[in-house]
Design an enzyme around this catalytic site. Structure first.
Site, PDB file in Angstrom:
ATOM      1  N   CYS A  32       0.537  -1.283   0.204  1.00 19.84           N
ATOM      2  CA  CYS A  32      -0.232   0.022  -0.277  1.00 19.84           C
ATOM      3  C   CYS A  32       0.942   1.243   0.216  1.00 19.84           C
ATOM      4  O   CYS A  32       0.918   1.814   0.795  1.00 19.84           O
ATOM      5  CB  CYS A  32      -0.703   0.341   1.022  1.00 19.84           C
ATOM      6  SG  CYS A  32      -2.180  -1.416   1.276  1.00 19.84           S
ATOM      7  N   GLU A  33       1.312   1.349  -1.115  1.00 24.69           N
ATOM      8  CA  GLU A  33       2.142   2.470  -0.873  1.00 24.69           C
ATOM      9  C   GLU A  33       2.296   2.835  -3.371  1.00 24.69           C
ATOM     10  O   GLU A  33       2.606   2.416  -3.239  1.00 24.69           O
ATOM     11  CB  GLU A  33       3.484   2.180  -1.017  1.00 24.69           C
ATOM     12  CG  GLU A  33       3.902   2.195   0.512  1.00 24.69           C
ATOM     13  CD  GLU A  33       5.173   2.453   1.399  1.00 24.69           C
ATOM     14  OE1 GLU A  33       5.850   3.719   0.683  1.00 24.69           O
ATOM     15  OE2 GLU A  33       5.070   2.782   2.816  1.00 24.69           O
TER      16      GLU A  33
END
Ligand SMILES: *Cc1c(COP(=O)(O)O)cnc(C)c1O
Length: 421
Positions: free
Chosen positions: A346-347
């Site tokens: 999640c980046e």
């Protein structure tokens, strides 16, 4: 050159087809080639033939004990940068007399550990470190062999995060102050000066910075000898780059690098040490990932892999390029389309590459990241509670898991929830 080639349309590691490894260990995984490791080490040895030398593999680039054993069995020394690496090298069978200890933050505990266990030399990087090493050596009744790492103030012309030889970098002692610091080292008890150390950076693609740094080191050798110091070894560091992009011009070869070293140091009567990491392990490894989804976005398509930045951080950290190829060879002339190739973390930084042209692919297909043997597995983490991915070593038609994938229980059970919570 490496030993990862298509045979009958299937990518192999030496004689082992990669889909077979994937079926047995699951994806993603790292796979290393013994023949490539051997070849790269041997290239350096041949390049330095005629000069007394020790090739000390920089094990921070890939420190799996099986990899170390391949090199140690060929006679390699090791360049370690922590007490942990020292113990790992010893566990893999490397004698202390072939281990050099680099790094700017060696603790007294690490000095004790390595002095007691046996060590070839400490590459000392500051005056406070000299003082502490002297105290530790005296307290153990031992003598610590040392070089001092000098910073030659040379621009390595590489990525800023891996340049180490400019005066603003944290490494080494400014070469202009070297005589003063060698004089201090000579006065301190428990230390024995054996040489000079220099390392200007990593992934150098041109010999000129090496030449500039080594010429300054040779000049310093003559000065220090005139001052009465016994300079019998030159540790010339690592840093020779590898071709990450097959389509680009290639960096200099170990033979050219070796010829430079011989030309510059040939008449000095010194033993030469070099500390290559990436050039030995980099192209000896692939990371193999599975394709989870092909996602069609607005004006942009994504290949979402089961590997992520936690498994291979180089693209996120150094803007590094890795060639990414399908394990099943595409038909010649097949039409390619641009994709962003990303992981599930999640980046937004979890992007391996943008707008890379790839042949048609489907969920479940396997992709191989080339040149992933150095600074790959060693820099991985369990970010997002993603287990460290397994490492596999191939030799001929043999393969073995040399670090298994931990289970989720292994990971979760490492946390301790206090009973008073
Ligand atoms: C990182 C490092 C190396 C190895 O660099 P490569 O680019 O992998 O060859 C060698 N010596 C020292 C002191 C290092 O810090």
């Amino acid at each position: 050159m490496d030993h990862f080639l298509y045979r009958d349309g299937i990518l192999h590691a030496e004689d082992v087809p990669l889909p077979g490894i994937a079926a047995e260990v699951g994806t993603p995984f790292y796979v290393y080639s013994t023949a490539t490791l051997t070849r790269h080490y041997t290239l350096f040895k041949e390049a330095l033939e005629g000069l007394p030398n020790l090739v000390c593999y920089a094990m921070k680039s890939n420190s799996n004990q099986a990899v170390i054993k391949v090199l140690a069995d060929l006679g390699a020394g090791m360049d370690v940068v922590s007490g942990g690496e020292y113990l790992r090298a010893r566990a893999a069978g490397v004698p202390g007399a072939r281990i050099v200890f680099s790094g700017i933050g060696k603790t007294a505990e690490e000095m004790r550990l390595t002095l007691e266990g046996g060590i070839r030399q400490f590459n000392v990087e500051s005056e406070p470190e000299l003082e502490v090493l002297s105290q530790v050596a005296v307290s153990l009744g031992k003598t610590a062999p040392i070089t001092i790492r000098v910073n030659p103030d040379v621009d390595a012309r590489t990525h800023a995060k891996i340049a180490t030889g400019k005066s603003e970098n944290k490494f080494g002692i400014p070469i202009a102050r070297a005589r003063e610091v060698y004089a201090l080292a000579a006065r301190l008890p428990g230390l024995q000066i054996v040489g000079i150390d220099v390392h200007i950076g990593s992934q150098l693609t041109d010999l000129a910075p090496f030449e500039a740094a080594y010429l300054k080191t040779v000049e310093l050798t003559r000065m220090l000898r005139a001052d009465g110091h016994d300079i019998r070894r030159l540790d010339l560091g690592g840093g020779l780059g590898i071709p990450y992009e097959r389509s680009n011009t290639a960096p200099p070869l170990p033979t050219e690098y070796g010829a430079l070293i011989k030309r510059i140091t040939g008449d000095l009567d010194v033993e030469v040490e070099i500390e290559p990491g990436r050039l030995i392990s980099g192209n000896a490894g692939l990371m193999v990932a599975g394709l989870i989804y092909v996602k069609h976005g607005e004006g942009r398509d994504f290949l979402i892999l089961d590997a992520a930045m936690n498994d291979l951080i180089r693209p996120a950290m150094y803007d590094a390029h890795h060639d990414i190829i399908p394990v099943i060879e595409p038909e010649p002339g097949v039409e390619q389309a641009p994709y962003d190739i990303v992981g599930p973390v999640c980046e937004s930084g979890d992007t391996f590459t943008k707008q890379r042209h790839m042949p048609p692919l489907d969920a479940g297909d396997l992709l191989a990241f080339r040149s992933a043997g150095a600074y790959g597995a060693v820099m991985s983490s369990e970010y997002n509670t993603r287990p460290l991915i397994p490492e596999v070593l191939v030799k001929g038609d043999h393969f073995a898991v040399i670090r298994p994938r931990p289970t989720f229980d292994d990971i979760i059970n490492r946390d301790i929830v206090p009973e008073w919570l």
